[in-house]
Design a protein around this motif. Structure first.
Motif, PDB file in Angstrom:
ATOM      1  N   MET A   1       0.841  -1.206   0.000  1.00 57.88           N
ATOM      2  CA  MET A   1       0.000   0.000   0.000  1.00 57.88           C
ATOM      3  C   MET A   1       0.873   1.251   0.000  1.00 57.88           C
ATOM      4  SD  MET A   1      -3.120   0.932   2.566  1.00 57.88           S
ATOM      5  CE  MET A   1      -4.205   2.319   2.232  1.00 57.88           C
ATOM      6  N   ILE A   2       0.372   2.294  -0.653  1.00 58.53           N
ATOM      7  CA  ILE A   2       1.049   3.587  -0.628  1.00 58.53           C
ATOM      8  C   ILE A   2       0.157   4.574   0.125  1.00 58.53           C
ATOM      9  CG2 ILE A   2       1.956   5.522  -1.972  1.00 58.53           C
ATOM     10  CD1 ILE A   2       2.486   3.641  -4.253  1.00 58.53           C
ATOM     11  N   GLU A   3       0.747   5.261   1.099  1.00 60.10           N
ATOM     12  CA  GLU A   3       0.027   6.299   1.827  1.00 60.10           C
ATOM     13  C   GLU A   3       0.865   7.564   1.841  1.00 60.10           C
ATOM     14  OE1 GLU A   3      -0.666   4.035   5.551  1.00 60.10           O
ATOM     15  OE2 GLU A   3      -2.780   4.503   5.183  1.00 60.10           O
ATOM     16  N   ALA A   4       0.258   8.675   1.466  1.00 58.63           N
ATOM     17  CA  ALA A   4       0.964   9.960   1.450  1.00 58.63           C
ATOM     18  C   ALA A   4       0.110  11.000   2.164  1.00 58.63           C
ATOM     19  CB  ALA A   4       1.232  10.394   0.005  1.00 58.63           C
ATOM     20  N   ARG A   5       0.780  11.858   2.930  1.00 68.57           N
ATOM     21  CA  ARG A   5       0.069  12.870   3.695  1.00 68.57           C
ATOM     22  C   ARG A   5       0.819  14.197   3.654  1.00 68.57           C
ATOM     23  NH1 ARG A   5      -3.073   9.580   3.131  1.00 68.57           N
ATOM     24  NH2 ARG A   5      -4.277   8.348   4.624  1.00 68.57           N
ATOM     25  N   ASP A   6       0.093  15.276   3.391  1.00 66.75           N
ATOM     26  CA  ASP A   6       0.587  16.654   3.559  1.00 66.75           C
ATOM     27  C   ASP A   6       1.929  16.895   2.858  1.00 66.75           C
ATOM     28  OD1 ASP A   6      -1.625  17.192   5.230  1.00 66.75           O
ATOM     29  OD2 ASP A   6      -0.558  16.282   6.926  1.00 66.75           O
ATOM     30  N   LEU A  70      13.035   2.249  -2.213  1.00 66.33           N
ATOM     31  CA  LEU A  70      11.969   2.779  -3.068  1.00 66.33           C
ATOM     32  C   LEU A  70      12.226   2.468  -4.535  1.00 66.33           C
ATOM     33  CD1 LEU A  70      11.274   6.248  -1.413  1.00 66.33           C
ATOM     34  CD2 LEU A  70       9.774   4.251  -1.409  1.00 66.33           C
ATOM     35  N   ARG A  71      13.480   2.524  -4.948  1.00 67.32           N
ATOM     36  CA  ARG A  71      13.785   2.288  -6.361  1.00 67.32           C
ATOM     37  C   ARG A  71      13.624   0.821  -6.744  1.00 67.32           C
ATOM     38  NH1 ARG A  71      18.757   6.644  -6.240  1.00 67.32           N
ATOM     39  NH2 ARG A  71      17.351   8.430  -5.956  1.00 67.32           N
ATOM     40  N   ARG A  72      13.679  -0.066  -5.759  1.00 70.27           N
ATOM     41  CA  ARG A  72      13.369  -1.466  -6.037  1.00 70.27           C
ATOM     42  C   ARG A  72      11.858  -1.702  -6.037  1.00 70.27           C
ATOM     43  NH1 ARG A  72      17.003  -5.647  -5.820  1.00 70.27           N
ATOM     44  NH2 ARG A  72      19.185  -5.047  -5.555  1.00 70.27           N
ATOM     45  N   GLU A 149       9.830  -6.055 -13.169  1.00 70.52           N
ATOM     46  CA  GLU A 149       8.716  -6.531 -12.353  1.00 70.52           C
ATOM     47  C   GLU A 149       8.686  -5.870 -10.973  1.00 70.52           C
ATOM     48  OE1 GLU A 149       8.571 -10.782 -12.300  1.00 70.52           O
ATOM     49  OE2 GLU A 149       8.460 -10.938 -14.490  1.00 70.52           O
ATOM     50  N   PRO A 150       8.628  -4.537 -10.936  1.00 69.17           N
ATOM     51  CA  PRO A 150       8.570  -3.843  -9.642  1.00 69.17           C
ATOM     52  C   PRO A 150       7.228  -4.066  -8.972  1.00 69.17           C
ATOM     53  CG  PRO A 150       8.196  -2.288 -11.419  1.00 69.17           C
ATOM     54  CD  PRO A 150       8.555  -3.599 -12.067  1.00 69.17           C
ATOM     55  N   ALA A 151       7.174  -3.808  -7.683  1.00 65.86           N
ATOM     56  CA  ALA A 151       5.917  -3.954  -6.953  1.00 65.86           C
ATOM     57  C   ALA A 151       4.901  -2.893  -7.376  1.00 65.86           C
ATOM     58  CB  ALA A 151       6.177  -3.860  -5.449  1.00 65.86           C
ATOM     59  N   TRP A 152       5.398  -1.692  -7.682  1.00 63.64           N
ATOM     60  CA  TRP A 152       4.532  -0.577  -8.077  1.00 63.64           C
ATOM     61  C   TRP A 152       5.067   0.057  -9.347  1.00 63.64           C
ATOM     62  CZ3 TRP A 152       0.093   0.688  -5.450  1.00 63.64           C
ATOM     63  CH2 TRP A 152      -0.067   0.088  -4.195  1.00 63.64           C
ATOM     64  N   LEU A 153       4.145   0.593 -10.133  1.00 62.27           N
ATOM     65  CA  LEU A 153       4.514   1.327 -11.344  1.00 62.27           C
ATOM     66  C   LEU A 153       4.107   2.785 -11.177  1.00 62.27           C
ATOM     67  CD1 LEU A 153       3.314  -1.225 -14.030  1.00 62.27           C
ATOM     68  CD2 LEU A 153       5.687  -0.633 -13.523  1.00 62.27           C
ATOM     69  N   ALA A 180       0.850  -8.087  -7.809  1.00 67.50           N
ATOM     70  CA  ALA A 180      -0.197  -7.898  -6.812  1.00 67.50           C
ATOM     71  C   ALA A 180      -0.371  -6.448  -6.401  1.00 67.50           C
ATOM     72  CB  ALA A 180       0.119  -8.741  -5.578  1.00 67.50           C
ATOM     73  N   ALA A 181       0.518  -5.550  -6.850  1.00 69.27           N
ATOM     74  CA  ALA A 181       0.454  -4.166  -6.384  1.00 69.27           C
ATOM     75  C   ALA A 181      -0.294  -3.294  -7.380  1.00 69.27           C
ATOM     76  CB  ALA A 181       1.861  -3.646  -6.121  1.00 69.27           C
ATOM     77  N   GLY A 182       0.077  -2.017  -7.528  1.00 71.82           N
ATOM     78  CA  GLY A 182      -0.726  -1.117  -8.333  1.00 71.82           C
ATOM     79  C   GLY A 182       0.054  -0.116  -9.138  1.00 71.82           C
ATOM     80  N   VAL A 183      -0.678   0.850  -9.667  1.00 69.71           N
ATOM     81  CA  VAL A 183      -0.135   1.825 -10.610  1.00 69.71           C
ATOM     82  C   VAL A 183      -0.535   3.228 -10.185  1.00 69.71           C
ATOM     83  CG1 VAL A 183      -0.145   2.611 -13.014  1.00 69.71           C
ATOM     84  CG2 VAL A 183      -0.298   0.166 -12.513  1.00 69.71           C
TER      85      VAL A 183
END
Length: 521
Positions: A1-6, A70-72, A149-153, A180-183
């Motif tokens: 999951m990605i979570e970003a705030r402020d 993060l880059r992986r 094949e990264p987890a996120w694109l 299994a992750a997202g874009v």
């Protein structure tokens, strides 16, 4: 999951969002709103002034360990594909990422070949990367990231320079290549936004909504800079009628859904084909690259005081024709003429497909004034011409004193165009002038092109987005495999089978115009 705030970074002021595994988040907003900045933050290329980003438990705190992690986790496809290409051969480029992750040559090659197939470049592995078209390079950049094949694109305008068929191919690849992750995708295309699970509108700080909420709220849609296109009109109508956005996934299904819901198809007034002789002309132009013919006996005429649109699939020869008309290529056969004389480099105002190739001065204003200065204008006169040109493309005075390399991709494209317009040449060749631009900027460019033609210039526009140019065009030409396969009036290009003759897939906008003009009957 990605979570970003402020998040506070560059133009971002307080943006926040969340994306669950398996979801797609579309980033929308005007050029310069911070979409590319946000993608670089996710990948660890940029750091925040304040705020929080957590990707699968990794906190983006700017530390070396966090950046490496993060880059992986996050594969970044940048807006300019040339920025991330390092190898001379297509297959080597697609293998570069997996090899740097430590995979064996055999496994890296297997992954690379699979990724190239996903984006429609399966038969181009042996090609030199420098011989690819802009659209093919864009697909290669996507393949290079998919192969890891990264987890996120995190993808920045991945379809900006692609034709409709290639866009569909890349969208499928992004959807099926992420495990299994997202874009997280920055885009100005309505259908990509409609297909997303949620949308982050980067305006007034940032607001995350569903696609239905976005297209059902006219004020929010205006903030997103998506309003104004035929596709946006269709999306808003479907939401209003509670017909759902799923139909937008396939243009023909969308048209059927619109008709069933009572949509009223309307077409702009389309000009007739001009009869005047061309001022800018290709006569039997042939360009070879080894055994291949990039142009094959092409005859193309661009009259003065008119707009000619050249369209075709990615790699069909459009950019080669543009460079030939601008005097930047030596023809293997035929001639390129301006007002009856051979074209020389500098005679024609050329806007390159890659805008950054035209930018090099310390500030935006100096860059735009550079051309007029080389033509002998006094500094004050050149600066006045530069300011007028920057105003004509809608580039705010707030950025005139910045380095052109500090601009967003869309802003850089407008700056490059202003540099050409400031010189006031007799003819223009504009290669994908609206790629990566938001809706209002696209409209400004179309108005500018119409004005240049009305002032007496011969204008050639090269574009994949044929439907958005038909109201401005006086004539249209279609190219495929280096050969001109059709030319005629804007209304006639809407006839069933015409764009298909060039191997093109009709866009939603084009099909809507067919309905409006009665060609579908």
């Amino acid at each position: 999951m990605i979570e970003a705030r402020d998040i506070v970074a560059g133009p971002l002021r307080g943006a926040g969002f969340s994306v669950a595994d398996g979801e797609t988040l579309a980033l929308v907003g005007p050029n310069g709103a911070g979409k590319s900045t946000l993608l670089r933050l996710l990948n660890g290329l940029d750091t925040m002034a304040s705020g929080s980003i957590v990707v699968d438990g990794v906190r983006a705190d700017g530390s070396r360990d966090a950046r490496r992690a993060l880059r992986r986790l996050v594969g970044l496809v940048r807006q300019d594909p040339r920025c991330q290409l390092v190898s001379g051969r297509v297959l080597d480029e697609a293998m570069f990422g997996p090899r740097n992750l430590g995979f064996t040559v055999a496994l890296a090659r297997e992954r690379a070949q699979h990724a190239l197939g996903q984006v429609g470049l399966a038969d181009m592995g042996a090609r030199a990367a420098e011989t690819l078209s802009g659209g093919e390079l864009q697909r290669l950049a996507v393949a290079g990231v998919l192969a890891m094949e990264p987890a996120w694109l995190a993808v920045d305008e991945p379809c900006a320079m692609l034709d409709e068929a290639a866009r569909a191919t890349v969208r499928r690849a992004l959807g099926h290549g992420r495990g299994a992750a997202g874009v997280v995708c920055a885009t100005h295309y309505v259908r990509e936004v409609a297909a997303a699970d949620s949308v982050l509108v980067l305006a007034r700080g940032g607001r995350q909504v569903s696609p239905e909420e976005l297209f059902g709220d006219s004020a929010l849609l205006a903030d997103s800079s998506l309003a104004g296109s035929l596709a946006a009109e269709a999306a808003s109508f479907l939401v209003e009628k509670d017909a759902g956005l799923d139909a937008l996934a396939e243009p023909r299904d969308a048209v059927r859904a619109l008709k069933a819901s009572g949509f009223r198809f309307e077409a702009p007034e389309l000009h007739g084909e001009p009869t005047a002789d061309g001022a800018l002309v290709l006569q039997g132009a042939t360009v070879r690259a080894g055994r291949a013919k990039l142009l094959d006996d092409v005859c193309l005429s661009v009259p003065r005081g008119a707009v000619t649109v050249l369209a075709g699939r990615s790699g069909s020869g459009k950019t080669t024709a543009a460079r030939a008309l601008a005097g930047l290529l030596r023809l293997d056969g035929g001639r390129a003429l301006l007002d009856g004389r051979p074209v020389r480099a500098g005679d024609v105002g050329l806007c390159l497909q890659r805008a950054s190739d035209q930018l090099f001065c310390d500030t935006v204003l100096e860059d735009v004034a550079f051309g007029p200065r080389q033509l002998g204008m006094a500094r004050d006169t050149a600066m006045t011409a530069a300011r007028e040109a920057l105003g004509s493309v809608g580039l705010s005075p707030d950025v005139w004193g910045l380095s052109p390399f500090a601009l967003s991709g869309g802003e850089a494209r407008k700056a490059a165009m202003a540099g050409v317009v400031a010189c006031r040449p007799r003819a223009y060749v504009l290669d994908e002038p609206t790629a990566g631009l938001d809706g209002p900027s696209r409209e400004e460019v179309r108005r500018l092109v119409d004005t240049l033609a009305q002032e007496g210039a011969a204008v050639l526009v090269v574009s994949h987005d044929l439907d958005e140019w038909l109201a401005v065009a006086d004539s249209v030409a279609l190219i495929d495999h280096g050969r001109l396969v059709w030319s005629g009036a804007p209304r006639d290009v809407l006839a069933p089978g015409v764009v298909e003759r060039a191997g093109m897939r009709p866009s939603l906008g084009l099909l809507m115009l067919r309905e409006a003009t009665g060609w579908s009957q």
